[in-house]
Design a protein around this motif. Structure first.
Motif, short mmCIF file in Angstrom:
data_model
loop_
_atom_site.label_atom_id
_atom_site.label_comp_id
_atom_site.label_asym_id
_atom_site.label_seq_id
_atom_site.Cartn_x
_atom_site.Cartn_y
_atom_site.Cartn_z
N TYR A 87 0.81 -1.22 0.00
CA TYR A 87 0.00 0.00 0.00
C TYR A 87 0.85 1.27 0.00
O TYR A 87 0.33 2.36 -0.22
N GLN A 88 2.15 1.11 0.24
CA GLN A 88 3.05 2.26 0.18
C GLN A 88 3.80 2.34 -1.15
O GLN A 88 4.52 3.30 -1.39
N GLY A 122 -0.10 1.47 -3.63
CA GLY A 122 -0.52 2.78 -3.15
C GLY A 122 -0.81 3.78 -4.23
O GLY A 122 -1.78 4.55 -4.15
N GLN A 146 -3.90 -3.01 -5.50
CA GLN A 146 -2.83 -3.71 -4.79
C GLN A 146 -1.73 -2.80 -4.29
O GLN A 146 -0.99 -3.16 -3.37
#
Length: 322
Positions: free
Chosen positions: A6-7, A33, A31
């Protein structure tokens, strides 16, 4: 530890990614960020990529050039997931030195490139492009074509694409010869007769190139190569433009040693409106569109996506090159 997905930031430079299957984009976007897409409609230059690449963790790459300058600017990049087969536009040594994983999608576009190859062979044999052009001009030409039935098609390279070309030609009544030093001749059983490079070149009425661009194959179709081809033969290239010495090809066509050629690729792309090959009526040219079909785009897209996400998760991708 790998950064949580997510990053992660992903750059998608392949211009046809998700065009035929929107799920490719929604899956990727769900899936990671952030996803940034190429909106230019063309591959990025190395200079453009060098300015864009900092901060991205992954790239799903088209035909863009990842030279050493781009790799040096890639401060977070963990994977270049090539949307296609060839990796000659990526400095593999620079990527290896920096620990960047390179993947590709072998065979994903094989059927589409093979279909274009067969189409170009038939178009050359029957003067289809010239007939269309002259009929539209109000003429009614009596063009004398040749039949593929009974002719010899030579394949330099018998990987996924070369094999599929042989399969698609199998019902047209031609003899198929093949040369590939890296392929087991048994793989061509029933499809092609494996023989020497020299015999393939000298015997083919239609000679089609299906080999990768390497230090050994760059410029291999030179004056000597062309001179050893059968007089009146046709040359087809849907692989890489740099395989051919274009000046030598122009000379062979002007001298009438070759009857014609069909080229989907050029040394410099696009070649420019003043390129001599574009002015030759016996040459069919297309804009590197072998992989531009719905089937190929979807297969390349899912293959590149799966490779990209695998690396970001810390898993081994299916198709690692580096």
């Amino acid at each position: 530890m790998p950064k949580p997905l997510y990053q992660c930031r992903v750059l998608v430079t392949a211009t046809s990614y998700g065009v035929h299957d929107p799920a490719l984009k929604t899956t990727l976007e769900s899936q990671v960020g952030e996803v940034v897409y190429n909106q230019s409609g063309r591959p990025f230059t190395a200079e453009e990529l060098a300015a864009l690449i900092p901060g991205f963790d992954a790239c799903i790459a088209g035909l863009d050039r990842f030279d050493r300058q781009v790799i040096a600017r890639a401060d977070h990049l963990r994977v270049i997931a090539r949307y296609g087969t060839g990796v000659d536009n990526i400095d593999l040594d620079a990527a290896r030195e920096k620990g960047i994983i390179i993947t590709n999608t072998p065979a994903a576009n094989a059927d589409s490139v093979a279909e274009l190859t067969v189409g170009l062979i038939l178009a050359l044999a029957r003067n289809i492009v010239v007939a269309d052009r002259e009929t539209r001009a109000g003429l009614w030409p009596r063009l004398q074509g040749i039949s593929v039935n009974g002719k010899t098609v030579g394949l330099i390279g018998f990987g996924a694409i070369g094999r599929r070309v042989a399969q698609k030609l199998s019902g047209l009544g031609c003899q198929i010869l093949a040369f590939d030093p890296y392929t087991d001749p048994a793989s061509g059983e029933g499809l092609a007769h494996f023989t020497s490079r020299e015999e393939v070149i000298a015997s083919a009425d239609f000679l089609s190139l299906h080999c990768p661009l390497t230090g050994q194959t760059r410029g291999m179709v030179d004056a000597a190569f062309l001179k050893s081809m059968k007089r009146g033969a046709f040359l087809i290239n849907t692989a890489r433009g740099e395989l051919i010495d274009e000046a030598a090809l122009i000379a062979a066509l002007n001298e009438g040693h070759l009857r014609g050629a069909a080229l989907d690729v050029f040394t410099r792309q696009p070649p420019g409106a003043d390129h001599p090959l574009l002015a030759m009526p016996q040459v069919i040219v297309t804009p590197h569109m072998g992989a531009h079909s719905d089937h190929a785009a979807n297969a390349m897209g899912w293959g590149a996506l799966n490779n990209c996400l695998a690396v970001l998760r810390g898993e081994e991708p299916e198709n690692r090159v580096v």
